[in-house]
Motif scaffolding. Structure first.
Motif, mmCIF file in Angstrom:
data_model
loop_
_atom_site.group_PDB
_atom_site.id
_atom_site.type_symbol
_atom_site.label_atom_id
_atom_site.label_comp_id
_atom_site.label_asym_id
_atom_site.label_seq_id
_atom_site.Cartn_x
_atom_site.Cartn_y
_atom_site.Cartn_z
ATOM 1 N N LEU A 65 3.221 -6.751 8.905
ATOM 2 C CA LEU A 65 1.774 -7.110 8.644
ATOM 3 C C LEU A 65 0.655 -6.951 7.959
ATOM 4 N N CYS A 66 0.217 -7.092 6.799
ATOM 5 C CA CYS A 66 -1.002 -6.438 6.116
ATOM 6 C C CYS A 66 -2.306 -6.410 6.737
ATOM 7 N N LEU A 80 -1.225 -1.325 5.268
ATOM 8 C CA LEU A 80 -2.586 -0.829 5.292
ATOM 9 C C LEU A 80 -2.859 -1.131 3.816
ATOM 10 N N ALA A 81 -3.363 -1.645 3.562
ATOM 11 C CA ALA A 81 -4.245 -2.739 2.583
ATOM 12 C C ALA A 81 -5.298 -2.493 2.393
ATOM 13 N N ALA A 86 -11.410 5.967 4.362
ATOM 14 C CA ALA A 86 -11.495 5.794 6.162
ATOM 15 C C ALA A 86 -10.934 5.246 7.049
ATOM 16 N N THR A 87 -11.195 3.656 6.786
ATOM 17 C CA THR A 87 -10.515 2.699 7.454
ATOM 18 C C THR A 87 -9.144 2.808 7.706
ATOM 19 N N ALA A 88 -8.147 2.670 6.694
ATOM 20 C CA ALA A 88 -6.331 3.062 6.663
ATOM 21 C C ALA A 88 -6.340 4.336 7.004
ATOM 22 N N THR A 141 2.845 1.663 6.695
ATOM 23 C CA THR A 141 2.035 2.105 5.098
ATOM 24 C C THR A 141 1.882 2.064 4.503
ATOM 25 N N ARG A 142 1.371 2.754 3.248
ATOM 26 C CA ARG A 142 -0.109 2.035 3.116
ATOM 27 C C ARG A 142 0.618 1.449 1.487
ATOM 28 N N LEU A 143 -0.824 0.674 1.288
ATOM 29 C CA LEU A 143 -0.475 -0.452 -0.193
ATOM 30 C C LEU A 143 0.108 0.988 -1.264
#
Length: 174
Positions: free
Chosen positions: A83-84, A142-143, A152-154, A169-171
């Motif tokens: 889920l992105c 998290l993209a 901040a959102t991520a 995971t972070r993009l």
């Protein structure tokens, strides 16, 4: 525009609502449409009216759609384990143009912005969490954008998701 021409002033004001469009740009657009492209002006008006009436949000991912569920969420070939999470339908379109991601999406329709008083609750966090509870998601990517608000959102989302035992995971940037 002067006050004697309220219809023109209303059109200029409406165009100024678009991001990056100031008074002078709105005036130029107004004059162009009315002077050189009346058919284009009518087509624009019809398209905007139809979209405003017929387009809503997908029940699963929040992107724009004319149906209850968008085409991506309805696509059985998409990987339901990934889920992105993205900020906007424009970000989703950009991801889709790459042709490399085949998972699902969740569109926040915004981002955390402390200066504007927008926290995670304003971004549909409850809907995201209930979706994760009922789906087979094993990884959330998290993209969000690489702005201060996107970061901040991520960070905030990552903390909440990791606390629930979800792989996050972070993009990558670059």
């Amino acid at each position: 525009m002067n006050e004697a021409e309220p219809v023109l002033a209303a059109l200029v004001d409406a165009l100024r609502r678009l991001p990056g469009v100031g008074l002078r740009s709105a005036q130029r657009m107004t004059w162009h449409l009315l002077q050189h492209d009346r058919d284009g002006a009518k087509a624009l008006a019809r398209a905007l009216s139809s979209a405003a009436e017929q387009v809503g949000h997908c029940d699963r991912c929040h992107t724009f759609t004319q149906s209850r569920t968008c085409g991506i969420c309805s696509d059985a070939t998409r990987d339901r384990r990934q889920l992105c999470v993205i900020e906007s339908p424009a970000d989703q379109a950009a991801m889709e143009r790459t042709g490399t991601y085949r998972g699902q999406y969740f569109v926040l329709m915004g981002r955390v912005s402390p200066l504007e008083g927008a926290g995670l609750d304003a971004l549909g966090l409850e809907h995201l969490m209930s979706r994760l509870d009922e789906d087979e998601t094993t990884e959330v990517i998290l993209a969000t954008n690489f702005t201060a608000e996107g970061e901040a959102t991520a960070h905030a989302l990552g903390e909440v998701l990791r606390a629930r035992g979800i792989k996050v995971t972070r993009l990558a940037r670059g």
